[in-house]
Design a protein around this motif. Sequence first.
Motif, mmCIF file in Angstrom:
data_model
loop_
_atom_site.group_PDB
_atom_site.id
_atom_site.type_symbol
_atom_site.label_atom_id
_atom_site.label_comp_id
_atom_site.label_asym_id
_atom_site.label_seq_id
_atom_site.Cartn_x
_atom_site.Cartn_y
_atom_site.Cartn_z
ATOM 1 N N ILE A 286 0.908 -1.041 -0.088
ATOM 2 C CA ILE A 286 0.075 -0.153 0.213
ATOM 3 C C ILE A 286 0.869 1.288 0.060
ATOM 4 N N ALA A 287 0.527 2.064 -0.982
ATOM 5 C CA ALA A 287 1.438 3.521 -0.674
ATOM 6 C C ALA A 287 0.898 4.231 0.639
ATOM 7 N N ILE A 288 1.975 5.006 1.152
ATOM 8 C CA ILE A 288 2.071 5.286 2.320
ATOM 9 C C ILE A 288 0.711 6.575 2.332
ATOM 10 N N GLU A 289 0.563 7.263 1.241
ATOM 11 C CA GLU A 289 -0.539 8.214 0.892
ATOM 12 C C GLU A 289 -1.949 7.423 0.883
ATOM 13 N N ASP A 290 -2.061 6.121 0.808
ATOM 14 C CA ASP A 290 -3.350 5.576 0.669
ATOM 15 C C ASP A 290 -3.676 5.049 1.967
ATOM 16 N N ILE A 291 -2.947 5.267 3.124
ATOM 17 C CA ILE A 291 -3.299 4.837 4.375
ATOM 18 C C ILE A 291 -4.410 5.807 5.061
ATOM 19 N N GLY A 292 -5.365 5.184 5.463
ATOM 20 C CA GLY A 292 -6.459 6.225 6.089
ATOM 21 C C GLY A 292 -6.577 6.171 7.680
ATOM 22 N N LEU A 293 -7.585 6.598 8.169
ATOM 23 C CA LEU A 293 -7.834 6.720 9.677
ATOM 24 C C LEU A 293 -9.262 6.692 9.831
ATOM 25 N N SER A 294 -9.788 5.501 10.608
ATOM 26 C CA SER A 294 -11.139 5.414 11.003
ATOM 27 C C SER A 294 -11.706 6.317 11.871
ATOM 28 N N ALA A 295 -12.932 6.120 12.062
ATOM 29 C CA ALA A 295 -13.472 7.009 13.038
ATOM 30 C C ALA A 295 -13.048 6.770 14.315
ATOM 31 N N ASP A 296 -12.696 5.572 14.823
ATOM 32 C CA ASP A 296 -12.261 5.122 15.982
ATOM 33 C C ASP A 296 -10.735 5.307 16.119
ATOM 34 N N GLY A 297 -9.976 5.909 15.266
ATOM 35 C CA GLY A 297 -8.584 6.101 15.176
ATOM 36 C C GLY A 297 -7.779 4.919 15.043
ATOM 37 N N ARG A 298 -8.143 3.999 13.868
ATOM 38 C CA ARG A 298 -7.460 2.932 13.486
ATOM 39 C C ARG A 298 -6.837 3.214 12.141
ATOM 40 N N PHE A 299 -5.545 2.916 11.742
ATOM 41 C CA PHE A 299 -5.198 2.965 10.449
ATOM 42 C C PHE A 299 -5.975 1.902 9.580
ATOM 43 N N THR A 300 -6.244 2.441 8.377
ATOM 44 C CA THR A 300 -6.769 1.589 7.433
ATOM 45 C C THR A 300 -6.511 1.502 5.980
ATOM 46 N N ASP A 301 -6.856 0.576 5.101
ATOM 47 C CA ASP A 301 -6.384 0.200 3.650
ATOM 48 C C ASP A 301 -7.533 1.002 2.958
ATOM 49 N N LEU A 302 -7.437 0.904 1.633
ATOM 50 C CA LEU A 302 -8.246 1.613 0.642
ATOM 51 C C LEU A 302 -9.613 1.133 0.712
ATOM 52 N N GLU A 303 -9.930 -0.217 1.406
ATOM 53 C CA GLU A 303 -11.230 -0.702 1.469
ATOM 54 C C GLU A 303 -11.626 -0.647 2.910
ATOM 55 N N ASP A 304 -10.996 0.450 3.786
ATOM 56 C CA ASP A 304 -11.489 0.459 4.871
ATOM 57 C C ASP A 304 -11.093 -0.813 6.041
ATOM 58 N N GLY A 305 -10.275 -1.662 5.618
ATOM 59 C CA GLY A 305 -9.745 -2.712 6.454
ATOM 60 C C GLY A 305 -8.706 -2.083 7.444
ATOM 61 N N VAL A 306 -8.964 -2.721 8.676
ATOM 62 C CA VAL A 306 -7.723 -2.128 9.625
ATOM 63 C C VAL A 306 -6.424 -2.701 9.561
ATOM 64 N N ILE A 307 -5.505 -2.163 9.505
ATOM 65 C CA ILE A 307 -4.009 -2.454 9.696
ATOM 66 C C ILE A 307 -3.443 -2.969 10.870
ATOM 67 N N GLY A 308 -3.263 -4.186 10.780
ATOM 68 C CA GLY A 308 -2.768 -4.656 12.003
ATOM 69 C C GLY A 308 -1.146 -4.386 12.381
ATOM 70 N N SER A 309 -0.254 -4.667 11.193
ATOM 71 C CA SER A 309 1.040 -4.304 11.278
ATOM 72 C C SER A 309 1.476 -3.777 10.027
ATOM 73 N N LEU A 310 2.486 -2.855 10.093
ATOM 74 C CA LEU A 310 2.803 -1.865 9.047
ATOM 75 C C LEU A 310 4.283 -1.638 8.867
ATOM 76 N N PHE A 311 4.926 -2.358 7.778
ATOM 77 C CA PHE A 311 6.251 -1.703 7.630
ATOM 78 C C PHE A 311 6.058 -0.752 6.628
ATOM 79 N N LYS A 312 6.930 0.339 7.011
ATOM 80 C CA LYS A 312 6.851 1.588 6.490
ATOM 81 C C LYS A 312 8.126 2.101 6.287
ATOM 82 N N LEU A 313 8.666 2.188 4.942
ATOM 83 C CA LEU A 313 9.764 2.682 4.551
ATOM 84 C C LEU A 313 9.631 4.337 4.386
ATOM 85 N N TYR A 314 9.279 4.852 5.542
ATOM 86 C CA TYR A 314 8.912 6.378 5.790
ATOM 87 C C TYR A 314 9.553 6.765 7.143
#
Length: 395
Positions: A206-234
Amino acid sequence: MKRIAIAERGNWRARAAEAGFQFHTIDGAPYWDETAYYAFTLRQIEDDIEDPSAQLHAMALDLVGEVVASEALMTQLAIPQDFHDWIAESWRRRDPHLYGRLDFAYDGNGPAKLYELNYDTPTSLYEAAFFQWQWLEDQRNRGNLPVHADQFNAIHEALVERFGELASRLPPPLYFSAVRDSTEDHGTVEYLRDCAAQAGLHGTSIAIEDIGLSADGRFTDLEDGVIGSLFKLYPLEDLMREEFGAALPKSGVQLLEPAWKAVLSNKGILPLLWQRHRGHPNLLEAYFDDGSALPAGWVRKPLHSREGANVAMHLADGSWQESEGPYAGPCIRQAFHPLPAFAGNYPLVGSWIVGDHACGIGIREDDSRITRDSARFVPHAIIDDAPLAPTRIYV
């Protein structure tokens, strides 16, 4: 240590295409350069690079607990107050880490000198772990290198093994992320994703720019699925400044590299190491810069800076050399110790740590004493007079 000219493989670009190595040329300039290689002896590798890397890594880890327990030290490292507890808790849990790179000045004589630690977003990984090993095999098969030529390079095997160890410690689902438009970063991320898959740990890009935030403060993908672990080259310090950065401490996401790497990816770790290990043969004298005039023979670096940007060198003869860049803020100053020069080429030795083990090197060389993002990657080989049985896994 020698720099030796060698004939390029006539098909190396085709080999790169087969392997998905798309960033061997950047903006029309060579990034991968196999017109030469650096030759080491086994003693130089074992005594001057591998053993010191393991020792310095242990020394750095020993500092993390001290730093996260001290508001004063966290503030001195310019870590935002709102993230102190999050980083400290990450260390107390011993959130798992993957890899890092120690950068050394080394000329084959005397101790290697630590320039800095790249412990959050180190790059040049794929070319070190995979493509330079392929180069070694091809050049041995062609007779351009002796059959006993070897390489300090067990990086790939170490990464696969480490991902296997992490499989039970990373909450699913796992995502791998980088900036959308960086070909080099995506190459690194896709290589790591492949290493994880070889260990049975499957993740999604997933592109770092495509990561979202849910209403309850969880990081999500483009389908609003919650991201459990994130390797981020950022960079973590940049992530903390983003619009959604304030959500990190309560988001529940497991970062790789973990939050406590904010301590070790900070140039302030260098004066802290010097204070606690003054005179260590692999350390350069270093201090937090108070803005006063610098004596000759020092280098100034911002706490948060990367790829040789915003480095100012005050040489012993009174001359200056500086690099441009986007970084500002508090700085450290470090004793000037020049890179070796090979006919106008200045190599920097990057020593890779995977998990807690030193497992290989990659060399980048520049036309200047400051290793910038335009520096070339040049392969290496271990060539001793006594034949050795070459092996992919080097211990």
